[in-house]
Scaffold this active site. Structure first.
Site, PDB file in Angstrom:
ATOM      1  N   PRO A 176       0.828  -1.216   0.000  1.00  0.00           N
ATOM      2  CA  PRO A 176       0.000   0.000   0.000  1.00  0.00           C
ATOM      3  C   PRO A 176       0.862   1.265   0.000  1.00  0.00           C
ATOM      4  O   PRO A 176       1.987   1.263   0.498  1.00  0.00           O
ATOM      5  CB  PRO A 176      -0.797  -0.105   1.309  1.00  0.00           C
ATOM      6  N   CYS A 177       0.308   2.322  -0.546  1.00  0.00           N
ATOM      7  CA  CYS A 177       1.006   3.609  -0.577  1.00  0.00           C
ATOM      8  C   CYS A 177       0.691   4.376   0.699  1.00  0.00           C
ATOM      9  O   CYS A 177      -0.459   4.688   0.972  1.00  0.00           O
ATOM     10  CB  CYS A 177       0.555   4.409  -1.798  1.00  0.00           C
ATOM     11  N   GLN A 178       1.722   4.668   1.494  1.00  0.00           N
ATOM     12  CA  GLN A 178       1.540   5.394   2.756  1.00  0.00           C
ATOM     13  C   GLN A 178       2.609   6.478   2.876  1.00  0.00           C
ATOM     14  O   GLN A 178       3.738   6.299   2.418  1.00  0.00           O
ATOM     15  CB  GLN A 178       1.686   4.440   3.948  1.00  0.00           C
ATOM     16  N   ASN A 225       2.976  -0.646  -7.346  1.00  0.00           N
ATOM     17  CA  ASN A 225       2.198   0.377  -6.664  1.00  0.00           C
ATOM     18  C   ASN A 225       1.507   1.251  -7.702  1.00  0.00           C
ATOM     19  O   ASN A 225       1.759   1.116  -8.904  1.00  0.00           O
ATOM     20  CB  ASN A 225       3.096   1.227  -5.753  1.00  0.00           C
ATOM     21  N   HIS A 232       3.613  11.164  -4.691  1.00  0.00           N
ATOM     22  CA  HIS A 232       2.993  11.131  -3.361  1.00  0.00           C
ATOM     23  C   HIS A 232       3.823  11.924  -2.350  1.00  0.00           C
ATOM     24  O   HIS A 232       5.044  11.816  -2.314  1.00  0.00           O
ATOM     25  CB  HIS A 232       2.867   9.674  -2.911  1.00  0.00           C
TER      26      HIS A 232
END
EC number: 2.1.1.37
Length: 472
Positions: A176-178, A225, A232
């Site tokens: 996941p992108c965090q 991703n 981001h």
């Protein structure tokens, strides 16, 4: 002698039936299994009967040979190359196994899977063979990396990882992108800890991937991703990821190529009629000298000569529930008109099956809500709709959303006209799962490009093992 054989056979059959039913209940609910058993037509089954038989370990007494054989068909079969595998890989944040399929197709053996979503786990287990002798299934990856526990040293975490994750040649992860926070850095520095990935990525699931790479040192990895990972948090997230992978001693293919035609960003539309851009990071362990001239630019060699059309992926007839209601269609129609008047592109995404060049928008995990991003035209007349939206004849041609089966094809889990991919969950969960997945042929192409490098890595591993045996 005959009696001993009979007892042994019955015991084996009982164990096999019980084990099979336990596996099936990890995938299907009791209602589904009862329907399958009654479909065979040899005995009458109910939910109560099946539950009672399972509780008493006596289900196998009732199962006929035909029923047993039918239930076995509901479990995934081993790949054609089983048990002769060319290499080993692990599948992290696996979803429903979209990345895995490509690496299995070139002879790989999945030896570890991690996926936390219980609905995705059901779909994964329904479609991917997991050898009970060699494969380990995990739900929360933090239970392996111990990243959610305070006071665990890096050495202790690494040892725990090595105990639970088998050796492997390739690591796959769609993490996941965090955002990464530098909070706590000064405190760690004051404690005399080096400022590095353990600091920058702490508290994110990427940190768990990093810990596993660091502990197990696979020859290569493939990380996936969303395209927006690059931008981001104003680019900080991607910068930390690339720095971290470099610190670990890995070279990422096309790392310096970050222009508008960045080869690390691959669009699924080259393989299937869906615009779906994803970033793919392929890393090679530096000390093995595997990377050489590898580049994802070569993926164009794997593009199909003739891409399937949207029409080929669609079923000729679908249930009425997939056709938009008059109320929902009016809402989406007016919403789009309102935003058109304001000069922006918000609104539904209509695609026309009669156009062989049609490409859908990106299927998202929210598709279950209204299906707005991909609507299938059914002959709606726009001019008539402008004059009289409620025209009865035109209303019969309201657009529809994709069915879950069509989503499976749009994502490449099965070929046009097929219904082989098992969907054991509700439509809502299926839409979420396909919307969170990857375009399967994209990663089949990545796997194909990597195949020579993987063979090289396996040869090096085998040489090292042989050398170790000789030196003893």
């Amino acid at each position: 002698m005959q009696e001993n054989i009979s007892v042994t056979d019955s015991y084996s059959t009982g164990n096999a039936a019980q084990a099979m039913l336990e596996k099936l209940l990890q995938i299907y609910d009791v209602k589904t299994l009862v329907a399958q058993l009654n479909g065979v037509g040899e005995n009458h089954w109910s939910a109560a009967i099946l539950k009672r038989a399972l509780a008493n370990d006596s289900a196998w007494h009732r199962l006929s040979e035909k029923e047993f054989a039918h239930l076995q068909t509901l479990l995934p079969k081993p790949p054609a190359h089983h048990p002769h595998y060319a290499f080993r890989f692990i599948d992290l944040f696996a979803g429903i196994g979209g990345i895995r399929r490509g690496f299995e197709s070139i002879g790989g053996q999945c030896v570890f899977t991690s996926e936390w979503n219980k609905h995705a786990v059901r779909t994964y287990k329904a479609n991917h063979y997991c050898d009970p002798a060699t494969h380990h299934f995990n739900e929360d990856i933090r239970d392996i990396t111990l990243s959610h526990k305070e006071g665990v040293s890096d050495e202790a975490a690494a040892e725990h990882i090595r105990q639970h994750i088998p050796e492997h040649d390739v690591l796959l992860a769609g993490f996941p992108c965090q955002p990464f926070s530098l909070a706590g850095v000064s405190k760690k520095n004051s404690l005399g800890r080096a400022h590095g990935f353990a600091c920058d990525t702490q508290g994110t699931l990427f940190f768990d991937v990093v810990r596993i790479i660091d502990a197990r040192r696979p020859a290569m990895f493939v990380l996936e991703n969303v395209k927006n990972l690059k931008s981001h948090d104003q680019g900080k997230t991607f910068r930390i990821i690339m720095q971290t992978l470099d610190e670990l001693g890995y070279d990422v293919a096309d790392a310096e190529d970050n222009g508008p035609d960045d080869p690390k960003i691959i669009d699924g539309k080259h393989f299937l009629p869906q615009h779906r851009e994803r970033i793919v990071l392929v890393g090679f362990r530096r000390d093995l000298n595997l990377k050489a001239d590898f580049t994802l630019r070569d993926i164009s060699e794997c593009f199909p000569a003739q891409r399937v059309t949207l029409a080929q992926l669609l079923d000729p007839m679908v249930e009425a529930k997939y056709i938009l209601t008059p109320v929902l269609w009016k809402y989406l129609y007016r919403y789009a008109k309102k935003h058109q008047a304001r000069g922006n592109g918000f609104g539904y995404g209509m695609v026309y099956p009669n156009n062989p060049q049609s490409v859908t928008r990106t299927l998202s995990a929210r598709y279950y809500k209204d299906g707005a991003e991909i609507l299938i035209d059914r002959g709606w007349d726009m001019a008539t709709g402008e004059k009289d939206f409620d025209d009865p004849l035109n209303q019969q041609h309201r657009p529809r959303r994709l069915t879950p089966r069509e989503c499976a094809r749009l994502m490449g889990f099965e070929a046009p006209g097929e219904a082989k991919f098992r969907i054991p969950v509700s439509d809502t969960q299926a839409y979420r799962q396909f919307g969170n997945s990857v375009v399967v042929p994209v990663f089949a192409a990545v796997a194909k490009l990597l195949e020579p490098k993987i063979k090289q890595a396996v040869a090096l591993r085998q040489q090292e093992a042989q050398h170790g045996r000789r030196s003893r």
